[in-house]
Design a protein around this motif. Structure first.
Motif, mmCIF file in Angstrom:
data_model
loop_
_atom_site.group_PDB
_atom_site.id
_atom_site.type_symbol
_atom_site.label_atom_id
_atom_site.label_comp_id
_atom_site.label_asym_id
_atom_site.label_seq_id
_atom_site.Cartn_x
_atom_site.Cartn_y
_atom_site.Cartn_z
ATOM 1 N N TYR A 173 7.058 -1.113 -13.668
ATOM 2 C CA TYR A 173 7.005 -2.556 -13.857
ATOM 3 C C TYR A 173 7.693 -2.926 -15.160
ATOM 4 N N LEU A 176 4.786 -9.835 -15.412
ATOM 5 C CA LEU A 176 4.863 -8.475 -14.872
ATOM 6 C C LEU A 176 5.640 -8.497 -13.563
ATOM 7 N N TYR A 188 -1.835 -0.764 -0.950
ATOM 8 C CA TYR A 188 -2.089 -0.932 -2.379
ATOM 9 C C TYR A 188 -3.563 -0.832 -2.742
ATOM 10 N N GLY A 219 -1.327 6.890 -3.549
ATOM 11 C CA GLY A 219 -0.240 6.460 -2.680
ATOM 12 C C GLY A 219 -0.514 6.676 -1.207
ATOM 13 N N PHE A 259 7.549 -6.116 -10.528
ATOM 14 C CA PHE A 259 7.629 -4.809 -9.891
ATOM 15 C C PHE A 259 9.082 -4.354 -9.818
ATOM 16 N N ARG A 278 10.015 4.392 -2.115
ATOM 17 C CA ARG A 278 9.347 3.800 -0.955
ATOM 18 C C ARG A 278 9.447 2.277 -0.960
ATOM 19 N N ASN A 279 9.478 1.682 -2.147
ATOM 20 C CA ASN A 279 9.572 0.230 -2.264
ATOM 21 C C ASN A 279 10.428 -0.123 -3.472
ATOM 22 N N LYS A 280 11.062 -1.279 -3.374
ATOM 23 C CA LYS A 280 11.956 -1.696 -4.443
ATOM 24 C C LYS A 280 11.788 -3.172 -4.692
#
Lengths: 114, 112
Positions: A35, A43, A100, A96, A45, A55-57
């Motif tokens: 972050y 904040l 979440y 993970g 991500f 896995r995520n962007k």
């Protein structure tokens, strides 16, 4: 159980340089998220790695990249630094294994770009 | 899409008085909701989380929050503030994905 560690804690760079930040997650955690925290944007991500795969962007330019090693340690790289990249960069780890859930945060790396 | 709004950027209380930090959210799905606290020069620490069990959630250090679906709110409360509660508080929503959305934060100031 040791917490999430981040190195270095403070960095000063100049515009155009590149920087690499490191994060060691809690033992057994396979997910590492990054972050960016700034007074103006709060904040945000950056990305998440799980078992060495992104896995995520988040919505950041390609100058921001990362990777994760087989021991779950992660690095984040920022190339061609801009003044606006000055921020606190936080790393967080979790198992993970489910949607979440609780993340454990490191103390952050304070990056100053001059 | 999800979003979270922390209604106050700063809240100032006297030690020993109640604390109320307000958070409204929107989510297309049944969300999970969290409150984190960040002390100066530290990372974030989880205070409590709601994951569709009891609507009143108790957390650490005497904090609790109530999930109100009809009001799309998840306000954080504490009956009696302590000086050590002075920090930044973040409300977080996750609609069942891996990517959370953080609120902008509420700075809690506690006067002696």
């Amino acid at each position: 159980k040791a917490g999430v560690t981040q190195t270095p804690r403070y960095l000063i760079k100049t515009r155009g340089q590149q920087v690499t930040l490191s994060c060691s997650p809690i033992s057994g955690h396979r997910s590492v998220s990054w972050y960016q925290q700034t007074p103006g944007q709060g904040l945000q991500f950056l990305f998440e790695y799980f078992s060495e795969t992104q896995r995520n962007k988040g919505n950041f330019p390609g100058r921001f990249s990362g990777r994760q090693f087989s021991n779950s340690r992660s690095e984040m790289n920022v190339s061609t630094l801009e003044l606006g990249d000055s921020a606190l960069y936080l790393c967080a780890s979790s198992t993970g294994l489910e949607r979440y859930n609780e993340q454990f945060f490191g103390p952050g790396t304070r990056l100053t770009v001059l | 899409a999800q979003s979270v709004t922390q209604l106050d950027s700063h809240v100032s209380v006297s030690e020993g008085t109640p604390v109320l930090l307000r958070c409204n959210y929107s989510s297309s799905y049944s969300p999970s909701l969290f409150w984190y606290v960040q002390h100066p020069n530290k990372g974030l620490q989880l205070l409590l989380k709601y994951t569709s069990a009891a609507t009143l959630v108790k957390g650490i250090n005497g904090f609790e929050a109530e999930f109100k679906k009809s009001e799309t709110s998840f306000h954080l409360t504490k009956p009696s503030a302590h000086m050590s509660d002075a920090a930044e508080y973040f409300c977080v929503v996750s609609p069942g994905s891996y990517i959370p959305t953080f609120g902008r934060g509420t700075s809690l100031i506690v006067h002696p």
